[in-house]
Motif scaffolding. Structure first.
Motif, mmCIF file in Angstrom:
data_model
loop_
_atom_site.group_PDB
_atom_site.id
_atom_site.type_symbol
_atom_site.label_atom_id
_atom_site.label_comp_id
_atom_site.label_asym_id
_atom_site.label_seq_id
_atom_site.Cartn_x
_atom_site.Cartn_y
_atom_site.Cartn_z
ATOM 1 N N ASP A 48 0.824 -1.211 0.000
ATOM 2 C CA ASP A 48 0.000 0.000 0.000
ATOM 3 C C ASP A 48 0.855 1.256 0.000
ATOM 4 O O ASP A 48 0.595 2.208 -0.756
ATOM 5 C CB ASP A 48 -0.923 0.014 1.226
ATOM 6 C CG ASP A 48 -2.091 -0.946 1.094
ATOM 7 O OD1 ASP A 48 -2.330 -1.443 -0.025
ATOM 8 O OD2 ASP A 48 -2.763 -1.200 2.107
ATOM 9 N N HIS A 49 1.866 1.288 0.858
ATOM 10 C CA HIS A 49 2.693 2.484 0.999
ATOM 11 C C HIS A 49 3.451 2.816 -0.285
ATOM 12 O O HIS A 49 3.498 3.977 -0.704
ATOM 13 C CB HIS A 49 3.707 2.286 2.129
ATOM 14 C CG HIS A 49 3.088 2.290 3.489
ATOM 15 N ND1 HIS A 49 3.753 1.857 4.610
ATOM 16 C CD2 HIS A 49 1.859 2.674 3.915
ATOM 17 C CE1 HIS A 49 2.969 1.967 5.662
ATOM 18 N NE2 HIS A 49 1.815 2.471 5.265
ATOM 19 N N ASN A 53 -0.563 3.787 -3.122
ATOM 20 C CA ASN A 53 -0.826 5.216 -2.949
ATOM 21 C C ASN A 53 -0.238 6.073 -4.068
ATOM 22 O O ASN A 53 -0.943 6.915 -4.646
ATOM 23 C CB ASN A 53 -0.318 5.678 -1.586
ATOM 24 C CG ASN A 53 -1.071 5.035 -0.439
ATOM 25 O OD1 ASN A 53 -2.161 4.525 -0.620
ATOM 26 N ND2 ASN A 53 -0.488 5.051 0.752
ATOM 27 N N ASN A 57 -2.776 7.908 -6.947
ATOM 28 C CA ASN A 57 -2.784 9.372 -7.065
ATOM 29 C C ASN A 57 -2.408 9.805 -8.476
ATOM 30 O O ASN A 57 -2.959 10.777 -9.011
ATOM 31 C CB ASN A 57 -1.826 9.989 -6.045
ATOM 32 C CG ASN A 57 -2.472 10.157 -4.687
ATOM 33 O OD1 ASN A 57 -3.667 10.378 -4.583
ATOM 34 N ND2 ASN A 57 -1.692 10.046 -3.631
#
Length: 403
Positions: A48-49, A53, A57
């Protein structure tokens, strides 16, 4: 032992409208997040990190710039295919498809058929609430993204000292140019517009409206006790687009004389500000730099309101801001209302701790604890009257007067 089927069944049907109020929703959200973290493997979290993300974006910004969400809404907002979006926007259908699949994988849009997508409340907000879309614009891609990437290198360069100088911090490090964040914002028209809108959506979604935290009827009552005086009711210092004054007016319409609400900010920040209301304007706009003495026209007001202003500045600079304001206040009458987060001494809100790192990364500033707020306020000759707290216990209003 709970089975996956049982858990999935319990979670189905729960959304943001399932709770009695926003405080209950936030309590449930935090509990779900904690459970979500416990169930994830270290790899899931790192995925996820480092992949999800940044990639998502990038997709959101690209699709927004291509006009996908706007054209989709203009076409009626019903489920749509990527080929139809190509016809509406001129962007390559294959490119749209790859990015829409990525958004669907994060439940930001819903795949309802082959190559067909429906909007979620999040996707609707991108066009239904214009300031919301700006969170994915210049604010993120010109400030937040590059600034957070640079922060570890900057802190290593300083031998891991806590930043305290807004004119010599991570922002100048990664930009390679002098000037603090607000100098940067004012020099960039697109960023200035997006930043103003980001502050509007922050007010709408990240803090409880100040009229629901502080008993604003006391402002009206105190002023009406002095009917012969023509002083402002509320002076909104650094108030951006005037969203907080509009909330006050909506709550007390009929009790607010014309021109009694004053919006103060830098000229660049006040461009294109619309504060006109039916029946005349209760709000007047006045340019002012809060590092300078206040004009006579706003002296002796009942309330000076600062919404997430002081958290933008390290202590020494925040003191300079307050030192200019204190002489404008009337002892025994004027109140300073500081609408900010107050960091809990134990188990502080994850939202607040993330904001704290944000302040560090771009302004060498910080979110403050109750003790830190009291120390700051008292250092300039003010006295804390009361700290008004919300149910969630994160956003508060620090009420102060001249001591």
């Amino acid at each position: 032992m709970t089975t996956a089927d049982q858990l999935i069944s319990n979670l189905k049907g729960i959304d943001a409208t399932s709770f009695a109020n926003d405080a209950e929703r936030i309590r449930a959200r935090d509990a779900i997040f904690e459970a979500f973290r416990r169930h994830k493997s270290p790899w899931d979290i790192a995925w996820d990190h480092n992949w999800v993300n940044p990639a998502i974006n990038a997709c959101i910004k690209t699709l927004s710039d291509a006009g996908v969400f706007t054209k989709w809404a203009e076409a009626g907002g019903e489920p749509i295919t990527c080929s139809q979006l190509e016809n509406l926007t001129g962007a390559d259908a294959l490119l749209i498809r790859r990015m829409m699949r990525a958004l669907a994988g994060q439940c930001l849009v819903t795949e309802v058929g082959h190559d067909t997508y429906a909007r979620t409340p999040w996707a609707k907000a991108l066009t239904g609430n214009p300031p919301f879309a700006c969170l994915y614009g210049a604010t993120y891609h010109e400030v937040m993204g590059p600034g957070f990437v640079a922060l570890p290198s900057y802190l290593k360069k300083t031998n891991y000292r806590n930043p305290t100088d807004c004119n010599d911090c991570n922002l100048q490090f990664w930009r390679g140019q002098p000037g603090n964040l607000f100098d940067f914002i004012q020099s960039n028209p697109l960023l200035r517009s997006d930043f103003n809108d980001a502050m509007v959506i922050h007010s709408q979604s990240n803090l409880m409206p100040w009229v629901d935290v502080y008993p604003t009827e006391t402002i009206i009552a105190a002023a009406e006790a002095r009917p012969t005086q023509t002083r402002p009711l509320v002076v909104d210092v650094g108030g951006g687009k005037g969203h907080d004054l509009k909330k006050f007016l909506a709550t007390h319409r009929g009790h607010v004389p014309a021109g009694s609400l004053v919006l103060l900010d830098l000229p660049e920040m006040l461009k294109d500000v619309d504060v006109e209301f039916e029946g005349g304007s209760a709000i007047i706009v006045q340019t002012h730099d809060f590092f300078n003495p206040y004009p006579d026209s706003v002296k002796g007001a009942r309330a000076y309101f600062m919404h997430t202003v002081l958290h933008d500045w390290p202590d020494e600079t925040a003191r300079q801001i307050l030192q200019q304001l204190v002489p404008a206040m009337e002892k025994g009458y004027s109140r300073l209302l500081i609408h900010e987060h107050v960091v809990s001494s134990e188990r502080p809100s994850a939202r607040v701790t993330v904001l704290d790192i944000t302040m560090m990364a771009f302004l060498a500033a910080a979110e403050r604890t109750e003790e830190q707020w009291r120390d700051l306020v008292e250092s300039v000759g003010l006295r804390v009257v009361k700290i008004w707290r919300t149910v969630q216990g994160t956003d508060s209003i620090v009420e102060a007067e001249v001591s």
